[in-house]
Design an enzyme around this catalytic site. Sequence first.
Site, mmCIF file in Angstrom:
data_model
loop_
_atom_site.group_PDB
_atom_site.id
_atom_site.type_symbol
_atom_site.label_atom_id
_atom_site.label_comp_id
_atom_site.label_asym_id
_atom_site.label_seq_id
_atom_site.Cartn_x
_atom_site.Cartn_y
_atom_site.Cartn_z
ATOM 1 N N GLY A 9 61.686 -13.732 39.263
ATOM 2 C CA GLY A 9 61.594 -13.119 40.597
ATOM 3 C C GLY A 9 60.227 -13.327 41.228
ATOM 4 O O GLY A 9 60.106 -13.512 42.443
ATOM 5 N N ASN A 10 59.189 -13.329 40.389
ATOM 6 C CA ASN A 10 57.837 -13.543 40.913
ATOM 7 C C ASN A 10 57.622 -14.964 41.389
ATOM 8 O O ASN A 10 56.815 -15.214 42.283
ATOM 9 C CB ASN A 10 56.796 -13.209 39.847
ATOM 10 C CG ASN A 10 56.585 -11.710 39.734
ATOM 11 O OD1 ASN A 10 56.433 -11.028 40.731
ATOM 12 N ND2 ASN A 10 56.613 -11.207 38.521
ATOM 13 N N LYS A 119 60.854 1.204 32.381
ATOM 14 C CA LYS A 119 60.677 0.097 33.342
ATOM 15 C C LYS A 119 60.193 0.633 34.695
ATOM 16 O O LYS A 119 60.873 1.434 35.340
ATOM 17 C CB LYS A 119 62.029 -0.611 33.494
ATOM 18 C CG LYS A 119 62.087 -1.647 34.570
ATOM 19 C CD LYS A 119 61.855 -3.019 34.033
ATOM 20 C CE LYS A 119 61.892 -4.043 35.146
ATOM 21 N NZ LYS A 119 61.084 -5.209 34.866
ATOM 22 N N LYS A 199 66.405 -9.416 32.996
ATOM 23 C CA LYS A 199 67.132 -10.608 33.426
ATOM 24 C C LYS A 199 67.137 -11.714 32.362
ATOM 25 O O LYS A 199 68.079 -12.514 32.290
ATOM 26 C CB LYS A 199 66.591 -11.147 34.758
ATOM 27 C CG LYS A 199 65.288 -11.917 34.684
ATOM 28 C CD LYS A 199 65.458 -13.389 34.961
ATOM 29 C CE LYS A 199 64.217 -14.232 34.894
ATOM 30 N NZ LYS A 199 63.013 -13.820 34.262
ATOM 31 N N LYS A 261 61.435 -12.696 27.188
ATOM 32 C CA LYS A 261 61.794 -14.125 27.227
ATOM 33 C C LYS A 261 61.926 -14.678 25.807
ATOM 34 O O LYS A 261 62.840 -15.440 25.498
ATOM 35 C CB LYS A 261 60.745 -14.936 28.000
ATOM 36 C CG LYS A 261 60.658 -14.551 29.467
ATOM 37 C CD LYS A 261 59.735 -15.473 30.224
ATOM 38 C CE LYS A 261 59.253 -14.844 31.522
ATOM 39 N NZ LYS A 261 60.268 -14.157 32.323
HETATM 40 P P1 ADP Z 1 59.321 -13.397 35.443
HETATM 41 O O1 ADP Z 1 59.300 -12.764 36.801
HETATM 42 O O2 ADP Z 1 59.478 -14.882 35.519
HETATM 43 O O3 ADP Z 1 60.256 -12.745 34.463
HETATM 44 P P2 ADP Z 1 57.118 -12.083 34.036
HETATM 45 O O4 ADP Z 1 55.954 -11.613 34.857
HETATM 46 O O5 ADP Z 1 58.082 -11.076 33.553
HETATM 47 O O6 ADP Z 1 57.826 -13.248 34.890
HETATM 48 O O7 ADP Z 1 56.594 -12.915 32.755
HETATM 49 C C1 ADP Z 1 55.689 -13.986 32.922
HETATM 50 C C2 ADP Z 1 54.258 -13.521 32.671
HETATM 51 O O8 ADP Z 1 54.063 -13.247 31.286
HETATM 52 C C3 ADP Z 1 53.181 -14.529 32.965
HETATM 53 O O9 ADP Z 1 52.797 -14.501 34.313
HETATM 54 C C4 ADP Z 1 52.027 -14.103 32.037
HETATM 55 O O10 ADP Z 1 51.032 -13.429 32.754
HETATM 56 C C5 ADP Z 1 52.668 -13.138 31.068
HETATM 57 N N1 ADP Z 1 52.412 -13.370 29.644
HETATM 58 C C6 ADP Z 1 52.216 -12.380 28.745
HETATM 59 N N2 ADP Z 1 52.043 -12.864 27.521
HETATM 60 C C7 ADP Z 1 52.142 -14.211 27.602
HETATM 61 C C8 ADP Z 1 52.063 -15.256 26.625
HETATM 62 N N3 ADP Z 1 51.872 -15.008 25.334
HETATM 63 N N4 ADP Z 1 52.212 -16.534 27.074
HETATM 64 C C9 ADP Z 1 52.427 -16.785 28.386
HETATM 65 N N5 ADP Z 1 52.501 -15.817 29.350
HETATM 66 C C10 ADP Z 1 52.370 -14.541 28.964
HETATM 67 MG MG MG Z 2 60.152 -10.703 33.783
#
Ligand code: ADP
Ligand code: MG
Length: 298
Positions: A9-10, A119, A199, A261
């Site tokens: 979403g970001n 959340k 998601k 993820k």
């Molecule tokens: P999305 O909206 O795609 O789900 P999120 O913000 O939930 O994105 O997850 C992506 C973020 O996770 C990245 O922007 C990063 O700042 C963070 N992050 C935390 N830990 C890690 C890691 N070990 N490796 C890469 N990114 C990480």
């Molecule tokens: Mg996320």
Amino acid sequence: MKIVLALGGNAFNKPSEPITQEVHMRNIEKAAEVVTEIVRDGHHVVITHGNGPQVGFLAELQRGREAFKLDALTAATQGLLGYFIAAAVDKRLGSGRTVVVVTRVEVDCDDAEFGNPTKFVGPLYTEEAVHMLSAKYGWKFRQDSRGGWRRVVPSPKPRKIVEIDVVKRLLADGYVVVAAGGGGISMCGGAGVEGIVDKDLTSALIAMEISADFFVILTDVDGVYLNYGKPGQKKLERVKVDELERYYAEGHFPPGSMGPKIQAVTQYVYATGGRAAVGSLDEGSSVYRGEAGTQIFP
Ligand code: ADP
Ligand code: MG
């Protein structure tokens, strides 16, 4: 091949960008390019997407007159973002090629999250508003690191995609399918509930249900890192699932961002023996071709 492509979403509207239709359409162009490449290579694709910034925006809009609950707001963002994605993909592949499915996801009514919501969603509130909203709607709040209070809602585990049969059928008929936006609309016992299913976990469930060969997560970071944000951080380029699971246990991936993820790709790879990838939307095409991001193998 069958591919599930999960979009963050970001990535549609970075926190640094104003929330506008133009910004969304511009960022979604990048996703549409990847989808077009996948389809031209002869593969079937289900697109899933997040909705954090968009649902936050809608929650902010109805501040003070909380007309719609979270199930409805999630449904609204599925239509909003699904429409943008369908328009951008169809511009390249032909009108009517993409179908957006308003998707519900069943969760356990007794999921532990309902007793202990974690959340964050929506805007910051004053202490006065917090008292009013807790009394009126039973909302729960937690202090946010930015100072002030934010609503917290349950993030239950996805158990069953209500529309999964239709998704499979559309896919078999050659449509590009957009499904389970925002993790899907949370349902418990057939009724909508206030919750936000992750998601990435819902996307993994779809990938397992359709027996996808490849599960790609595109976000705003160029891969999965060890010691992320710390001195000596290291990007994983090619990693076996059991190794990734070990790093997860060591605490490299925080809940709410990279954690889900990693859980999602791990579940999927173990269940199907398929391959997964995590990388940035900006490099989407290379991530899909196995040349960028983090590639995860059985
Ligand atoms: P999305 O909206 O795609 O789900 P999120 O913000 O939930 O994105 O997850 C992506 C973020 O996770 C990245 O922007 C990063 O700042 C963070 N992050 C935390 N830990 C890690 C890691 N070990 N490796 C890469 N990114 C990480
Ligand atoms: Mg996320």
